[in-house]
Write a protein that holds these residues in place. Structure first.
Motif, short mmCIF file in Angstrom:
data_model
loop_
_atom_site.label_atom_id
_atom_site.label_comp_id
_atom_site.label_asym_id
_atom_site.label_seq_id
_atom_site.Cartn_x
_atom_site.Cartn_y
_atom_site.Cartn_z
N GLN A 592 0.86 -1.19 0.00
CA GLN A 592 0.00 0.00 0.00
C GLN A 592 0.89 1.23 0.00
O GLN A 592 1.62 1.45 0.95
CB GLN A 592 -0.87 0.04 1.27
CG GLN A 592 -1.85 -1.10 1.38
CD GLN A 592 -3.03 -0.95 0.43
OE1 GLN A 592 -3.15 0.03 -0.29
NE2 GLN A 592 -3.88 -1.95 0.39
N VAL A 593 0.81 2.04 -1.06
CA VAL A 593 1.68 3.22 -1.07
C VAL A 593 0.96 4.43 -0.48
O VAL A 593 1.58 5.46 -0.25
CB VAL A 593 2.19 3.55 -2.49
CG1 VAL A 593 3.02 2.39 -3.01
CG2 VAL A 593 1.04 3.86 -3.43
N PHE A 594 -0.34 4.30 -0.21
CA PHE A 594 -1.08 5.42 0.36
C PHE A 594 -0.44 5.86 1.67
O PHE A 594 -0.09 5.03 2.50
CB PHE A 594 -2.54 5.01 0.60
CG PHE A 594 -3.35 6.09 1.25
CD1 PHE A 594 -3.77 7.19 0.52
CD2 PHE A 594 -3.68 6.04 2.60
CE1 PHE A 594 -4.49 8.20 1.13
CE2 PHE A 594 -4.41 7.04 3.21
CZ PHE A 594 -4.82 8.13 2.47
N ASN A 595 -0.25 7.17 1.83
CA ASN A 595 0.31 7.71 3.07
C ASN A 595 1.81 7.50 3.21
O ASN A 595 2.39 7.80 4.24
CB ASN A 595 -0.39 7.11 4.30
CG ASN A 595 -0.66 8.17 5.34
OD1 ASN A 595 -0.21 9.30 5.19
ND2 ASN A 595 -1.37 7.83 6.38
N ASN A 596 2.47 6.94 2.18
CA ASN A 596 3.93 6.83 2.21
C ASN A 596 4.50 7.53 0.99
O ASN A 596 3.94 7.41 -0.10
CB ASN A 596 4.37 5.37 2.16
CG ASN A 596 4.14 4.66 3.48
OD1 ASN A 596 4.38 5.25 4.52
ND2 ASN A 596 3.69 3.43 3.43
N SER A 597 5.62 8.21 1.15
CA SER A 597 6.27 8.82 -0.01
C SER A 597 6.97 7.70 -0.80
O SER A 597 7.23 6.63 -0.25
CB SER A 597 7.30 9.83 0.45
OG SER A 597 8.36 9.16 1.10
N PRO A 598 7.30 7.95 -2.07
CA PRO A 598 8.02 6.92 -2.85
C PRO A 598 9.32 6.50 -2.16
O PRO A 598 9.69 5.33 -2.20
CB PRO A 598 8.31 7.63 -4.17
CG PRO A 598 7.22 8.63 -4.32
CD PRO A 598 6.91 9.10 -2.93
N ASP A 599 10.01 7.44 -1.49
CA ASP A 599 11.25 7.08 -0.79
C ASP A 599 10.96 6.11 0.36
O ASP A 599 11.69 5.15 0.57
CB ASP A 599 11.93 8.32 -0.21
CG ASP A 599 12.78 9.03 -1.27
OD1 ASP A 599 12.62 8.68 -2.45
OD2 ASP A 599 13.57 9.91 -0.90
N GLU A 600 9.89 6.39 1.12
CA GLU A 600 9.57 5.51 2.26
C GLU A 600 9.23 4.11 1.76
O GLU A 600 9.69 3.11 2.31
CB GLU A 600 8.40 6.09 3.06
CG GLU A 600 8.80 7.27 3.90
CD GLU A 600 7.60 7.95 4.55
OE1 GLU A 600 7.67 8.19 5.76
OE2 GLU A 600 6.60 8.23 3.87
#
Length: 766
Positions: A592-600
């Motif tokens: 799930q990429v929601f709420n995370n930056s691409p780096d995270e």
């Protein structure tokens, strides 16, 4: 007879191997019907204090296409001094040194308890370890100060004969000469001009005039004195380098209002790779990049220097608005593969409040087995302690790091290798045991892992060769051999060999044996690795659909039920936890990429595909402990019903440690009861989770972020986003239940997830 649980545990402790299936299906068709592929998690450097390495070379099979290592599964004729290879059945003579062997006097590698054995081979000259620091000087004053202190401290942790070098970068890139006394001298490169490895070596004066090569004689290795201007033994330049680091200033180029500082990270890395590539190829080396922001100029730039254009988000990437993304990624991938060829690993220590371009640069560490550490500032204990832990030592006082590893896998003829997922690159070694179908990095039976520590774990995927009409005969065993060659931190060359075997079973008549030997924990992690590997190249929803489909198929194959009756659905004990692992995996930051930056997201995925089974399971399904007056601390369900007012919870997600005080406890703490003598037991209750958290904080790499929060606190979100939302604002009064904390979410709960799963598994339509 030990239970399968004990068998699995013994094998992990001895060989560092966990298989998804511990009894293998005897034909390819049956293996594909089992849904979870035949695969294993393998930890090549698993710490074994009880395994002293042997001081001689391994004995190899004489067939040129096989070359498997002598192991406990080989058949031995002690009278004739012959041994039969268990992979290709070649009969081999023992070397003369083995003349004295007999039934009662066996060499170690034939004893069953040495299914994993380590050889020290004395070949070639020993080269010291190399540490090349690449330091960003566009940092804020206190950040730079803290980083300089950490680097000075690290010099005392290196082995005295290790070679160390320093490159600093801002708008320009400086390569510092370390051999000059009393004067600091450096070569300066422009941060916008890309140079080939050869050009870099010429500019640094590292190329000698070509000597005529005599026919039939190998080219001489380069003279060491040449490279030594930039790479010097620590014991010689300890003082000089400490002073040099202490004198480092911030990048002098003025940064206008509304602009980012110009950072030439791409060129700095390129020069580091070129410097090591020219002088010391195929030796253990670490390039350690310390950066405090994104690359903003030259090749590999991630964002322009205008502050009004923010760095790319997932939204930009989905809309194809990230204009530097493809070019930068391609540039860093080229650097990473050059570095991997030479056996050098690249670490990235990125500390900044905004993104630093890890998404583009992650391949540098992912392909070379380097570390990625992500923090808010170099001036935090999180960075300082994690950096110190890179240099931890084992029970022999040796560094827990190995270099230039090459892993080769050999299989018996009923199996082929589909691929590997982990911090490695393919060596494109084709052979009879390489499968056509690829899972992960396939098409090879050898991989290179430039940096390995005691936790580095690869997911290895296999396929059964035999056709359905010609299954593997019963009673036989399939075998796999892992051969890892690497440079130990004491600079010795070592070879570790692990040979394992499992029984074949007919999936028609002996399905219950296969079922009982299913390792649901390993299977969940191996399937999760496949999902994360897919997520790198596919859309998020597609990966989730693929995982769901696999889970439904597994439940149809191994569940017991009456057609179209969801209430009759049962899973046996060896499968019962698998669906909930999948439920938590679907919600995890790996998919799930929601709420995370691409780096995270890159950072989380980086750690997930290299940690061992225990750590990976914590990442998928965090552990929750409860502390209360009613008894000793106990693990509780990762569920909203566990959040009670009179409890303290400790949640470990691997990346964070969260201590959550329930409503009542938080009020008592505010009122200061713990300070009063008569409430000593309350003081102890508050202290207990802190002590347990401290234990985890002291050993884990990278050090987790520590969060201390309470009911209604803003950081309680860390806990609330992970627990299964069995009570939400939608069903709060459904059962007249009073316990637990309702969670405001539209996510489905595990109960709803399971109901749907049962419905789909039993339906005659699917």
């Amino acid at each position: 007879m030990a239970t399968y649980q004990e068998f699995i545990q013994q094998n992990e402790d001895r060989d560092g191997v966990r298989f998804s299936w511990n009894v293998w299906p005897s034909s390819r068709l049956e293996a594909t019907r089992m849904v979870v592929p035949l695969s294993c998690l393998f930890t090549p450097m698993k710490e074994r204090p009880d395994l002293p390495p042997v001081q001689y070379e391994p004995v190899l099979c004489s067939r040129p296409t096989c070359k498997a290592v002598l192991n406990p599964l080989c058949q031995v004729d002690y009278r004739a001094k012959l041994w039969a290879c268990n992979f290709c059945f070649q009969r081999n003579q023992f070397p003369p040194a083995y003349a004295g062997i007999s039934e009662g006097n066996q060499p170690a590698e034939l004893m069953p308890q040495f299914s994993t054995i380590e050889y020290i081979v004395q070949r070639g000259p020993q080269t010291p370890l190399i540490f090349l620091y690449v330091v960003d000087i566009c940092l804020e004053e206190e950040d730079l100060q803290a980083l300089k202190e950490s680097l000075q401290m690290s010099l005392s942790l290196l082995p005295p004969n290790a070679l160390v070098g320093l490159i600093t970068f801002g708008r320009m890139v400086q390569v510092h000469e370390l051999s000059c006394e009393g004067i600091s001298k450096s070569y300066v490169f422009r941060g916008t001009k890309d140079l080939s490895g050869k050009q870099i070596q010429e500019m640094l004066g590292l190329t000698k005039p070509a000597a005529p090569v005599q026919q039939g004689r190998p080219a001489q290795p380069q003279d060491r004195s040449i490279s030594s201007r930039f790479l010097q033994p620590v014991h010689k330049i300890d003082m000089n380098l400490t002073d040099l680091l202490g004198e480092l200033q911030r990048d002098p180029w003025p940064v206008p209002q509304g602009k980012r500082p110009l950072r030439s990270t791409g060129i700095a890395l390129s020069i580091a790779v070129g410097l090591l590539e020219g002088t010391l190829p195929n030796t253990g080396a670490r390039i350690m990049l310390f950066t405090g922001g994104p690359p903003t100029q030259g090749p590999g730039m991630v964002v322009g220097d205008e502050l009004k254009t923010p760095i790319r988000s997932w939204h930009d990437i989905e809309k194809d608005n990230a204009k530097h993304l493809k070019k930068a990624t391609k540039y860093y991938e080229a650097l990473a593969s050059r570095s991997a060829v030479n056996g050098h690993c690249i670490d990235i220590y990125a500390c900044a409040l905004d993104q630093t371009g890890l998404l583009e640069m992650k391949c540098c560490s992912n392909l070379t087995g380097g570390h990625i550490v992500m923090g808010d500032s170099f001036n935090t204990s999180l960075f300082k302690q994690t950096f110190q832990r890179v240099f931890t030592k084992d029970y022999n006082g040796e560094f827990r790091m190995a270099f230039g590893g090459e892993l080769e896998v050999k299989t018996s003829r009923e199996l082929k290798i589909s691929g590997a997922i982990g911090p490695c690159v393919s060596l494109n070694a084709k052979g009879p045991c390489v499968s056509e179908t690829e899972l992960g990095l396939g098409g090879t039976s050898q991989w290179k892992i430039c940096g390995i520590n005691q936790f580095t774990t690869l997911g290895m995927y296999f396929e059964v060769v035999n056709q359905h009409n010609a299954p593997v005969p019963q009673g036989g065993r399939g075998a796999i051999q892992f051969i890892t060659q690497y440079q130990h931190s004491s600079t010795q060359k070592r070879i570790r060999v692990t040979t394992i075997a499992r029984n074949w079973a007919d999936a028609q008549s002996q399905i219950q044996h296969i079922e009982a030997a299913f390792d649901q924990e390993a299977a969940a992690v191996l399937m999760a690795r496949l999902g994360v590997f897919r997520a790198e190249s596919e859309e998020g929803p597609d990966v989730l659909r693929w995982l769901d489909r696999q889970l439904i198929r597994l439940c149809q194959k191994f569940g017991q039920f009456h057609k179209d009756d969801p209430n009759s659905f049962r899973l046996s004990e060896s499968f019962s936890l698998y669906p909930q692992f999948m439920f938590h995996l679907r919600r995890s930051p790996f998919l799930q990429v929601f709420n995370n930056s691409p780096d995270e997201s890159s950072y989380y995925r980086h750690h997930f595909v290299r940690q061992d089974l225990t750590q990976s399971l914590i990442m998928i399904q965090p552990i929750l402990y409860s502390y209360s007056f009613y008894g000793p601390p106990e693990p509780v369900l990762l569920d909203s019903s566990s959040i009670l007012p009179d409890r303290i919870l400790l949640m470990d997600t691997f990346f964070q440690l969260v201590i959550y005080h329930g409503e009542t406890i938080a009020q008592w703490r505010k009122a200061g009861y713990q300070e009063m003598a008569e409430y000593e037991n309350f003081k102890q209750l508050l202290q207990a989770p802190l002590d347990d958290a401290q234990e985890i904080l002291q050993t884990r790499f990278p050090m987790p972020r520590y969060v201390d929060t309470e009911h209604g606190g803003s950081q309680a979100r860390f806990l609330l986003s992970k627990v299964n939302p069995s009570q939400t604002h939608n069903n709060l009064y459904a059962w007249g239940q009073e316990t637990g904390a309702p969670i405001l979410t539209d996510d489905v709960s595990l109960q709803v997830f399971m109901d749907h799963l049962k419905k789909l598994a039993v339906s005659s339509a699917s």
